[in-house]
Design an enzyme around this catalytic site. Structure first.
Site, PDB file in Angstrom:
ATOM      1  NE  ARG A  74       5.286   2.531   5.262  1.00 32.90           N
ATOM      2  CZ  ARG A  74       4.629   3.653   5.581  1.00 32.90           C
ATOM      3  NH1 ARG A  74       3.663   3.615   6.475  1.00 32.90           N
ATOM      4  NH2 ARG A  74       4.962   4.787   5.033  1.00 32.90           N
ATOM      5  CG  ASP A 110     -10.408  -0.986   9.671  1.00 40.11           C
ATOM      6  OD1 ASP A 110     -10.248   0.163   9.215  1.00 40.11           O
ATOM      7  OD2 ASP A 110      -9.504  -1.633  10.237  1.00 40.11           O
ATOM      8  NE  ARG A 136      -5.324  -8.217   6.635  1.00 39.24           N
ATOM      9  CZ  ARG A 136      -4.242  -7.701   7.224  1.00 39.24           C
ATOM     10  NH1 ARG A 136      -3.824  -8.176   8.376  1.00 39.24           N
ATOM     11  NH2 ARG A 136      -3.570  -6.715   6.656  1.00 39.24           N
ATOM     12  CG  ASP A 176      -6.314   1.465   6.998  1.00 43.49           C
ATOM     13  OD1 ASP A 176      -6.126   2.006   5.896  1.00 43.49           O
ATOM     14  OD2 ASP A 176      -5.626   0.532   7.428  1.00 43.49           O
ATOM     15  CB  CYS A 186     -11.142  -9.744  17.307  1.00 38.88           C
ATOM     16  SG  CYS A 186      -9.653  -9.889  18.334  1.00 38.88           S
ATOM     17  CB  CYS A 188     -11.170  -9.486  12.817  1.00 43.59           C
ATOM     18  SG  CYS A 188      -9.696  -9.677  11.794  1.00 43.59           S
ATOM     19  CB  CYS A 205      -5.999 -15.225  14.908  1.00 49.72           C
ATOM     20  SG  CYS A 205      -5.864 -14.094  13.514  1.00 49.72           S
ATOM     21  CE  LYS A 253      -2.964   1.669   9.931  1.00 51.21           C
ATOM     22  NZ  LYS A 253      -2.303   0.880   8.882  1.00 51.21           N
ATOM     23  NE  ARG A 288      -3.835   0.110   2.251  1.00 51.71           N
ATOM     24  CZ  ARG A 288      -3.948  -1.078   2.828  1.00 51.71           C
ATOM     25  NH1 ARG A 288      -3.063  -1.454   3.732  1.00 51.71           N
ATOM     26  NH2 ARG A 288      -4.915  -1.897   2.511  1.00 51.71           N
ATOM     27  CE1 TYR A 289       0.080   4.492   3.656  1.00 51.27           C
ATOM     28  CE2 TYR A 289       0.228   2.304   4.646  1.00 51.27           C
ATOM     29  CZ  TYR A 289      -0.420   3.525   4.512  1.00 51.27           C
ATOM     30  OH  TYR A 289      -1.562   3.784   5.233  1.00 51.27           O
TER      31      TYR A 289
END
Length: 369
Positions: free
Chosen positions: A106, A283, A124, A320, A119, A122, A115, A327, A102-103
């Site tokens: 990085r 999100d 994702r 985000d 959660c 989440c 995981c 972000k 995305r950037y």
């Protein structure tokens, strides 16, 4: 339904038992009433469930700030119009499996989509789960080759899923491969394991993180009660390898949506030698509306902490932007227009006129940031 919970601070015995992975197990644990099970089975068919013993032991009642994060709820099946299966645009920014770019400087490396716990908010949640799998040797090699072929990438962020669910051997293999790339100067590991399943942070796993590059761990916690003695010991095991730890949290209705809850969370982080880094705006993943806190309310909450906690305990409140646009900070703004020029508010709400010579410089600085 209320369960008694005792967490002594000095004489801690790790909880025993198995990870709760299905609705019958949650019913047996007293976390779900039997008459709610049929509706929750439908939720479970769509979204994974896992609550490790250490995290389950923190739940005093199903709707408390810990239980609310991880116990399935029938409301998860209601999808609001603005919610999206890929709310931050990962899929469109994935040049090869396991990579998100995305950037410019990085990239994310997602070696697995498993995981320690799942959660209910989440971003994702459509992708992670026990069947999310691990990149096989060929797919991992392709992802690492992509990173090697892009010298503008200076920072690689291991995420997923949770990279600390990898075996020490596999994690060491990945860290060593990144360590051998001359253009990669920084490695980040994002993880929920230190608070979700702290027993996984063994000396062997911590050793696997060691590298000549700048290594950072960013741990995810949303409530002060997550910082148990076992969690703090797991964090210290990482810190003993000279690896600094940052903290990230999500602003969640019914979990940390008060000044007192955020203050407790960020104080707990600092006391565990964790620097609060990001407070994320939720999100818009499918079925997460019950956790939503409006941005204006989040800004007021963060403003309520100014002057109450040390700057070490002050995170960046961030959004985000849906669609993969990156972000942006949302923090409260203390500079405002006045009749006679710029004014600045202090933490108590008082307004103060800026000297003429300082106002233009402050305005310029704000634009440059």
């Amino acid at each position: 339904m209320t369960r008694s919970v005792n967490h002594p601070q000095d004489d801690f015995t790790p909880p025993t038992g198995r990870t709760l992975r299905d609705i019958p197990a949650l019913v047996a644990a007293g976390l779900v009433p039997p008459d709610a099970a049929p509706a929750l089975e439908e939720v479970a068919r769509q979204y994974a469930t896992a609550i490790p013993p250490a995290f389950a032991a923190l739940i005093e009642r199903p709707d408390d700030p810990i239980g609310r994060q991880v116990i399935p709820d029938a409301a998860e099946l209601a999808v609001a119009p603005h919610e999206h299966a890929d709310p931050i645009g990962d899929d469109a920014l994935s040049p090869v499996p396991g990579i998100v770019h995305r950037y410019a400087d990085r990239a994310l490396l997602k070696p697995l989509l498993v995981c320690p716990l799942y959660c209910r908010f989440c971003f994702r949640r459509e992708h992670v789960g026990p069947d999310g799998g691990v990149l096989d040797d060929a797919a991992l090699a392709r992802a690492l080759d992509w990173l090697r072929d892009h010298p503008a990438i200076r920072e690689v962020i291991l995420t997923g899923g949770d990279p600390l669910m990898l075996s020490p051997r596999r994690l060491r293999q990945i860290v060593q491969a990144l360590d051998a790339m001359p253009h990669v100067t920084t490695i980040r590991i994002h993880s929920r394991v230190p608070v979700a399943d702290p027993a996984r942070i063994t000396d062997e796993l911590a050793d696997a993180m060691q590298t000549d590059r700048a290594m950072w761990v960013v741990m995810h916690a949303n409530h002060a009660r997550e910082f148990t003695p076992a969690a703090r010991a797991a964090l210290r095991r990482i810190q003993a390898r000279a690896i600094p730890i940052l903290g990230q949290s999500v602003l969640l209705r019914g979990v940390n949506d008060s000044v007192a809850a955020l203050e407790g969370l960020f104080r707990a982080m600092v006391e565990a030698r964790v620097k609060p880094y990001y407070l994320h705006q939720l999100d818009p993943a499918p079925g997460t509306a019950r956790f939503h806190v409006p941005i204006a309310e989040g800004q007021r909450l963060l403003a309520g902490l100014r002057g109450r906690v040390t700057g070490l305990a002050w995170p960046t409140y961030t959004l985000d932007i849906p669609g993969g646009h990156g972000k942006v900070p949302l923090g409260p703004d203390y500079l405002e227009a006045g009749e006679d020029g710029p004014m600045v508010r202090d933490p108590a709400g008082g307004r103060h006129k800026l000297a003429a010579e300082s106002a233009p410089n402050l305005a310029l600085g704000a634009r440059e940031r």
